[in-house]
Design a protein around this motif. Structure first.
Motif, short mmCIF file in Angstrom:
data_model
loop_
_atom_site.label_atom_id
_atom_site.label_comp_id
_atom_site.label_asym_id
_atom_site.label_seq_id
_atom_site.Cartn_x
_atom_site.Cartn_y
_atom_site.Cartn_z
N LEU A 140 -32.57 7.27 -2.84
CA LEU A 140 -31.47 7.45 -3.77
C LEU A 140 -30.32 7.18 -3.03
O LEU A 140 -29.28 6.26 -3.87
N PHE A 141 -30.16 7.49 -1.71
CA PHE A 141 -28.93 6.86 -1.20
C PHE A 141 -28.58 5.39 -1.17
O PHE A 141 -27.58 4.96 -1.58
N PHE A 142 -29.71 4.62 -0.80
CA PHE A 142 -29.65 3.39 -0.90
C PHE A 142 -29.57 2.56 -2.29
O PHE A 142 -29.02 1.50 -2.26
N PHE A 143 -30.11 3.34 -3.09
CA PHE A 143 -30.07 2.77 -4.39
C PHE A 143 -28.67 3.03 -5.00
O PHE A 143 -27.79 2.16 -5.71
N LEU A 144 -27.92 4.06 -4.53
CA LEU A 144 -26.58 4.25 -4.99
C LEU A 144 -25.69 3.25 -4.20
O LEU A 144 -24.46 2.82 -4.86
N ILE A 145 -25.97 2.99 -3.04
CA ILE A 145 -25.08 1.98 -2.35
C ILE A 145 -25.21 0.68 -2.95
O ILE A 145 -24.37 -0.14 -3.21
N PHE A 146 -26.37 0.07 -3.40
CA PHE A 146 -26.69 -0.97 -4.23
C PHE A 146 -26.03 -1.08 -5.32
O PHE A 146 -25.45 -2.03 -5.74
N LEU A 151 -21.78 -3.09 -9.29
CA LEU A 151 -20.42 -2.88 -10.02
C LEU A 151 -19.21 -3.38 -9.49
O LEU A 151 -18.34 -3.84 -10.24
N LEU A 152 -18.99 -3.52 -8.16
CA LEU A 152 -18.04 -4.00 -7.67
C LEU A 152 -17.95 -5.64 -8.10
O LEU A 152 -16.95 -6.25 -8.33
N ASP A 153 -19.31 -6.30 -7.85
CA ASP A 153 -19.34 -7.49 -8.14
C ASP A 153 -19.12 -7.95 -9.41
O ASP A 153 -18.51 -9.10 -9.98
N VAL A 154 -19.42 -7.18 -10.41
CA VAL A 154 -19.48 -7.36 -12.03
C VAL A 154 -18.05 -6.97 -12.28
O VAL A 154 -17.45 -7.89 -13.30
N LEU A 176 -11.95 -7.17 -5.31
CA LEU A 176 -13.13 -6.61 -6.00
C LEU A 176 -14.45 -7.31 -5.12
O LEU A 176 -15.33 -6.89 -4.80
N PHE A 177 -14.33 -8.63 -5.23
CA PHE A 177 -15.15 -9.56 -4.68
C PHE A 177 -15.58 -9.52 -3.18
O PHE A 177 -16.43 -9.54 -2.71
N THR A 178 -14.44 -9.36 -2.64
CA THR A 178 -14.18 -9.29 -1.10
C THR A 178 -14.98 -7.88 -0.78
O THR A 178 -15.82 -7.84 -0.01
N THR A 179 -14.63 -6.88 -1.41
CA THR A 179 -15.25 -5.70 -1.17
C THR A 179 -16.78 -5.51 -1.39
O THR A 179 -17.51 -5.09 -0.88
N ALA A 180 -17.21 -6.23 -2.66
CA ALA A 180 -18.67 -6.23 -2.93
C ALA A 180 -19.25 -6.96 -1.76
O ALA A 180 -20.36 -6.67 -1.50
N GLN A 181 -18.72 -8.06 -1.31
CA GLN A 181 -19.45 -8.87 -0.41
C GLN A 181 -19.60 -8.16 1.06
O GLN A 181 -20.43 -8.14 1.86
N SER A 182 -18.30 -7.59 1.49
CA SER A 182 -18.43 -6.82 2.65
C SER A 182 -19.34 -5.72 2.40
O SER A 182 -20.10 -5.27 3.48
N TRP A 186 -23.26 -4.75 4.91
CA TRP A 186 -23.56 -3.59 5.37
C TRP A 186 -24.98 -3.27 4.83
O TRP A 186 -25.85 -2.66 5.67
N PHE A 187 -25.30 -3.63 3.60
CA PHE A 187 -26.44 -3.21 2.82
C PHE A 187 -27.68 -4.25 3.46
O PHE A 187 -28.67 -3.80 3.81
N GLN A 188 -27.31 -5.40 3.45
CA GLN A 188 -28.30 -6.38 4.00
C GLN A 188 -28.50 -6.00 5.62
O GLN A 188 -29.66 -6.31 5.93
N HIS A 189 -27.57 -5.72 6.13
CA HIS A 189 -27.83 -5.05 7.64
C HIS A 189 -28.79 -3.99 7.75
O HIS A 189 -29.47 -3.70 8.42
#
Length: 453
Positions: A140-146, A151-154, A176-182, A186-189
């Protein structure tokens, strides 16, 4: 290969890769000669749980990369092996054909130069961590992260679609795009460290797909570099994060003074704390963009290359019709520069101010604590850094899901206090400032040696 000097042996000799395995006994001195750099041996041996393995051929097809395995040639790799692999049983099938013997009964569990008590206590801590279930992910934690990344990307695209590309929506979209990519970094990490799913295959699969389609980078490229960093952090010539020394920066007082004494000057290092703001992310950005294609083509990672191409086509198709090519170029590359700056400051605040030296083959606990520090916990710090404010815990237990770092931190502090190992934790802005202070100090060390020796 030259025949090893054996302390004793039982069983039957075999070639690497099949058949029954000879049972030989070795000393640490004999193992230490097999680093691949000492003639006439030219072999790569390492030790895992007292068993000696010849990885002279296997390291080239090691799934985690060749170099990360060679970095431990001639050394005890037990703690690194335990740290990086989720399914030890699955990995053992690759190890069996490589087994050539074990340590002699009179040999300690790790190199005689190491503190055996620190090693034993850390392995007890790891056993405790496993029993507490701290290596198990919360889906659930990682689902919410993703979800928040999506939402930031959209939101970035919707801002341009609805409000147009005038200055205000342009800057909001960039933010917003910068934050989504940043946050995706962390998520891909997390995925790369096998900490999102309990199964390694799912982590690898999702990492490959999302890294390609959402980040535009190959997962194997990232893992190849990042696993080396974790295996030997801040160890010059083994940690690729230090490859900017000496071409761009002079890192660590010892290495910088050494550079100065050799009269080497690629940059005005005594001013490096002034140009880090621009040069650090400014050079990292084109390096990333070039190396991802170079790596994919050289390694023939055609699937990952296809995903990168699809990412770039997707981004162009959804933005260029809304804002035109020129505005899109400004939008995209400004976002990438800001994202790279974000990544650079967060990733370096835990390492550049710490000890930077050649590999001293220290205990896993000591090596990681010498090269890493923490940043104070808060909701913002956790989010902003992707929980890399708990860099110490992350380096000690790289497959641990980040939501459990705070739980293991008191146990790590207690162990460090017991063995008088420094455990550093500081405010976020102090950590950023320490990057510049460290660069200034190492730049001055270079300048003094360059001018006066």
């Amino acid at each position: 290969m030259a025949p090893p000097q054996m302390t004793g042996e039982t069983g039957v000799k075999t070639e690497e890769g099949g058949g029954t395995c000879s049972r030989r006994f070795f000393t640490w001195e004999e193992v230490g000669l097999r680093t691949g750099r000492i003639q006439p041996y030219n072999e790569h041996w390492l030790v895992i749980d007292r068993k000696v393995y010849d990885v002279s051929r296997f390291h080239r097809r090691h799934p985690g990369g060749s170099r990360v395995m060679r970095h431990y040639a001639g050394q005890d790799a037990t703690d690194a092996f335990m740290a990086f692999h989720l399914d030890k049983g699955q990995v053992s099938k690759y190890l069996k054909p490589l087994l050539i013997g074990e340590l002699a009964p009179d040999q300690p569990n790790s190199e005689p130069s190491k503190n055996q008590l620190i090693i034993e206590d850390f392995r007890k801590l790891r056993s405790t961590v496993e029993k507490m279930g701290l290596l198990k992910p919360n889906r659930l934690f990682f689902f919410l992260i993703f979800l928040h990344i999506v939402l930031l990307d959209v939101g970035a695209w919707l801002t341009i679609w609805y409000f147009g590309s005038s200055l205000a929506p342009f800057l909001i979209g960039v933010a917003l795009f910068t934050t989504a990519q940043s946050q995706m970094s962390w998520f891909q990490h997390d995925l790369g460290h096998l900490s999102v799913f309990s199964n390694s295959k799912w982590n690898h699969l999702v990492h490959t797909v999302l890294m390609g389609l959402v980040k535009g980078m190959p997962a194997r490229w990232w893992n190849n570099l990042h696993f080396q960093h974790h295996a030997k952090p801040n160890c010059f010539r083994k940690d690729p994060d230090l490859n900017m020394h000496p071409v761009v920066f002079a890192l660590g007082k010892k290495l910088s003074a050494e550079l100065g004494m050799k009269k080497k000057k690629f940059m005005p290092y005594n001013h490096q704390h002034k140009y880090f703001f621009i040069t650090g992310p400014g050079l990292l950005l084109p390096f990333f963009q070039f190396s991802v294609f170079y790596f994919s083509i050289k390694r023939k990672e055609w699937l990952e290359l296809a995903l990168i191409v699809i990412y770039n086509i997707r981004v162009c198709l959804i933005y260029i019709p809304l804002m035109g090519f020129k505005y899109f170029m400004a939008y995209y590359w400004l976002s990438r520069f800001l994202e790279t700056s974000w990544f650079t400051w967060v990733s370096q605040m835990n390492h550049i101010p710490m000890q930077i030296d050649y590999d001293k083959n220290a205990e896993w606990l000591a090596m990681q604590l010498q090269a890493t520090c923490n940043v104070d916990q808060s909701f913002f710090n956790d989010w902003f850094t992707g929980h890399l404010n708990f860099q110490i815990e992350h380096h000690l237990f790289p497959t641990m899901p980040r939501h459990n770092f705070w739980k293991v931190a008191p146990l790590v502090k207690s162990l460090c206090a017991k063995h008088n190992v420094a455990y550093q934790c500081k405010p976020l802005l102090t950590a950023f400032g320490d990057i510049l202070h460290s660069l200034k100090d190492s730049g001055e060390a270079w300048y003094d040696a360059y001018m006066h020796t």
